[in-house]
Design a protein around this motif. Structure first.
Motif, PDB file in Angstrom:
ATOM      1  N   PRO A  34       0.801  -1.231   0.000  1.00  0.00           N
ATOM      2  CA  PRO A  34       0.000   0.000   0.000  1.00  0.00           C
ATOM      3  C   PRO A  34       0.834   1.281   0.000  1.00  0.00           C
ATOM      4  CG  PRO A  34      -0.964  -1.598   1.487  1.00  0.00           C
ATOM      5  CD  PRO A  34       0.360  -2.152   1.077  1.00  0.00           C
ATOM      6  N   GLU A  94      -5.363  -6.088   4.914  1.00  0.00           N
ATOM      7  CA  GLU A  94      -5.909  -4.900   4.262  1.00  0.00           C
ATOM      8  C   GLU A  94      -6.076  -3.754   5.258  1.00  0.00           C
ATOM      9  OE1 GLU A  94      -9.814  -3.478   1.629  1.00  0.00           O
ATOM     10  OE2 GLU A  94      -9.515  -5.600   2.117  1.00  0.00           O
ATOM     11  N   SER A  95      -6.538  -4.079   6.450  1.00  0.00           N
ATOM     12  CA  SER A  95      -6.747  -3.041   7.471  1.00  0.00           C
ATOM     13  C   SER A  95      -5.420  -2.434   7.911  1.00  0.00           C
ATOM     14  CB  SER A  95      -7.480  -3.624   8.682  1.00  0.00           C
ATOM     15  OG  SER A  95      -6.740  -4.695   9.253  1.00  0.00           O
ATOM     16  N   GLU A  96      -4.409  -3.273   8.065  1.00  0.00           N
ATOM     17  CA  GLU A  96      -3.080  -2.768   8.447  1.00  0.00           C
ATOM     18  C   GLU A  96      -2.494  -1.921   7.321  1.00  0.00           C
ATOM     19  OE1 GLU A  96       0.136  -2.008  10.902  1.00  0.00           O
ATOM     20  OE2 GLU A  96      -1.761  -2.987  11.399  1.00  0.00           O
ATOM     21  N   GLY A  97      -2.722  -2.379   6.090  1.00  0.00           N
ATOM     22  CA  GLY A  97      -2.242  -1.620   4.934  1.00  0.00           C
ATOM     23  C   GLY A  97      -2.853  -0.233   4.885  1.00  0.00           C
ATOM     24  N   ASN A  98      -4.121  -0.139   5.223  1.00  0.00           N
ATOM     25  CA  ASN A  98      -4.796   1.161   5.235  1.00  0.00           C
ATOM     26  C   ASN A  98      -4.220   2.078   6.314  1.00  0.00           C
ATOM     27  OD1 ASN A  98      -6.535   0.568   3.112  1.00  0.00           O
ATOM     28  ND2 ASN A  98      -8.088  -0.312   4.454  1.00  0.00           N
ATOM     29  N   LYS A 101      -1.008   3.403   4.915  1.00  0.00           N
ATOM     30  CA  LYS A 101      -1.318   4.367   3.855  1.00  0.00           C
ATOM     31  C   LYS A 101      -1.743   5.710   4.440  1.00  0.00           C
ATOM     32  CE  LYS A 101      -3.831   4.498  -0.542  1.00  0.00           C
ATOM     33  NZ  LYS A 101      -4.776   3.756  -1.426  1.00  0.00           N
ATOM     34  N   GLU A 102      -2.561   5.653   5.462  1.00  0.00           N
ATOM     35  CA  GLU A 102      -3.024   6.882   6.119  1.00  0.00           C
ATOM     36  C   GLU A 102      -1.859   7.595   6.798  1.00  0.00           C
ATOM     37  OE1 GLU A 102      -5.312   9.958   7.346  1.00  0.00           O
ATOM     38  OE2 GLU A 102      -5.883   8.358   5.949  1.00  0.00           O
ATOM     39  N   SER A 152       0.170   9.589   4.322  1.00  0.00           N
ATOM     40  CA  SER A 152      -0.551  10.628   3.572  1.00  0.00           C
ATOM     41  C   SER A 152       0.049  12.036   3.684  1.00  0.00           C
ATOM     42  CB  SER A 152      -2.027  10.646   3.960  1.00  0.00           C
ATOM     43  OG  SER A 152      -2.184  10.963   5.332  1.00  0.00           O
TER      44      SER A 152
END
Length: 338
Positions: A228, A293-297, A300-301, A304
């Motif tokens: 990500p 997926e949750s860790e990747g988000n 990513k956040e 930012s």
């Protein structure tokens, strides 16, 4: 007698001029590249030179200087501008702040392949034709596969695990490490090997190909598949502007066609190198850590602010940072979906 003498002189001048005329038809160029001659990207640059000579029927010949023998990596671009070399290949990141439009490509946007990164780099250039390259004639761009996190001893499965870790990182990878909570340490790849081996740093961020190309798999144990926030590094191939303008239009057309083909070849070569690096990493006992997926988000956040900083800096230079970044993200999304 005088008539015969003038005839002889005229013939001598005519014959002596013949090789000069023949040489005048051949355009000789010099090409500087920092990659060592054995590196696949260097071999591709050499094959570009050979292809140019072949397709122009010898009207354009290129003398190739790999390994930084003509100009070093950081001096390569200016070397082309100043005419030290006619053509140069190096990384845009060696001139930080000089190429604000193309800098968007190197951000941690979630790259999945070198082919995708290469396509994005060329699409961004074609879309915005940045004035930052007005002092050269750009041939094409290419970019390596996803820059990922590699560590020795320390497993990084969550964002908390990276907190305080000393990790090798330069340019955007260094910024990313800092943004994620790590402590970036700038150093070359050869120095990184010894630094990780001795425990000076706990790992670093780099593309998979470096595991074999720089033998990094011998000193790291884990690879966190942080796709990500995977970044890339954009490489340029540019020609001296005056030299390019001196080449006849028909030969320019041939070179342009070769450029389009070779950009794709470079992207594919980065991916092939990544595959070899992955195989070497596994052979040395390396283990992959898959990110949910949750860790990747979360990662990513956390990253930012780098995007916000890019927009702010680019806007301050009179460019539309958001437009450039939005286009880059859109282009990558299309490439990643294929």
């Amino acid at each position: 007698m005088k008539k015969i003498l003038f005839t002889i002189i005229a013939l001598v001048i005519g014959f002596s001029a013949m090789p000069l005329s023949a040489n005048a038809e051949t355009i000789t160029l010099t090409y500087s590249n920092f990659f060592p001659p054995t590196h696949v990207q260097s071999k591709l640059a050499q094959s570009w030179c050979d292809e140019v000579e072949k397709r122009t029927d010898g009207k354009v010949r290129v003398s190739y200087f790999p390994g930084g023998t003509l100009t070093k990596a950081k001096q390569c671009y200016d070397g082309v501008v100043e005419g030290i070399s006619d053509i140069g290949l190096s990384a845009l990141a060696y001139s930080r702040g000089r190429f604000p439009t193309m800098a968007a490509v190197d951000l941690p946007l979630g790259y999945k392949s070198g082919a995708a990164a290469t396509k994005v780099a060329n699409e961004v250039f074609e879309k915005f034709t940045p004035k930052e390259f007005d002092d050269v004639a750009p041939m094409y761009f290419h970019a390596h596969g996803p820059g990922l996190l590699f560590t020795a001893k320390n497993q990084v499965t969550t964002l908390e695990d990276i907190n305080g870790l000393k990790l090798r990182g330069t340019g955007n990878s260094g910024k990313l490490i800092k943004t994620l909570g790590g402590a970036p340490v700038a150093m070359s790849m050869p120095d990184s090997y010894q630094a990780i081996r001795k425990g000076v740093v706990s790992g670093g961020m780099y593309p998979m190909e470096s595991n074999k190309g720089w033998k990094m798999a011998e000193v790291v144990d884990y690879c966190t598949l942080d796709f990500p926030v995977a970044y890339t590094t954009t490489f340029f191939v540019v020609m001296n502007k005056n030299k390019w303008n001196s080449i006849p239009a028909d030969l320019q057309k041939i070179i342009t066609e070769i450029n389009q083909e070779w950009a794709v070849k470079h992207g594919q070569a980065w991916d092939e190198s990544d595959a070899a690096g992955k195989e070497f990493f596994v052979s040395k006992g390396g283990k992959f850590i898959t990110m949910s997926e949750s860790e990747g988000n979360i990662w990513k956040e956390k990253a930012s602010p780098m995007m916000t900083e890019y927009i702010k800096k680019t806007d301050s230079k009179g460019l539309n940072g958001k437009e450039i970044l939005d286009f880059t993200v859109s282009s990558l999304a299309k490439c990643n979906s294929k």
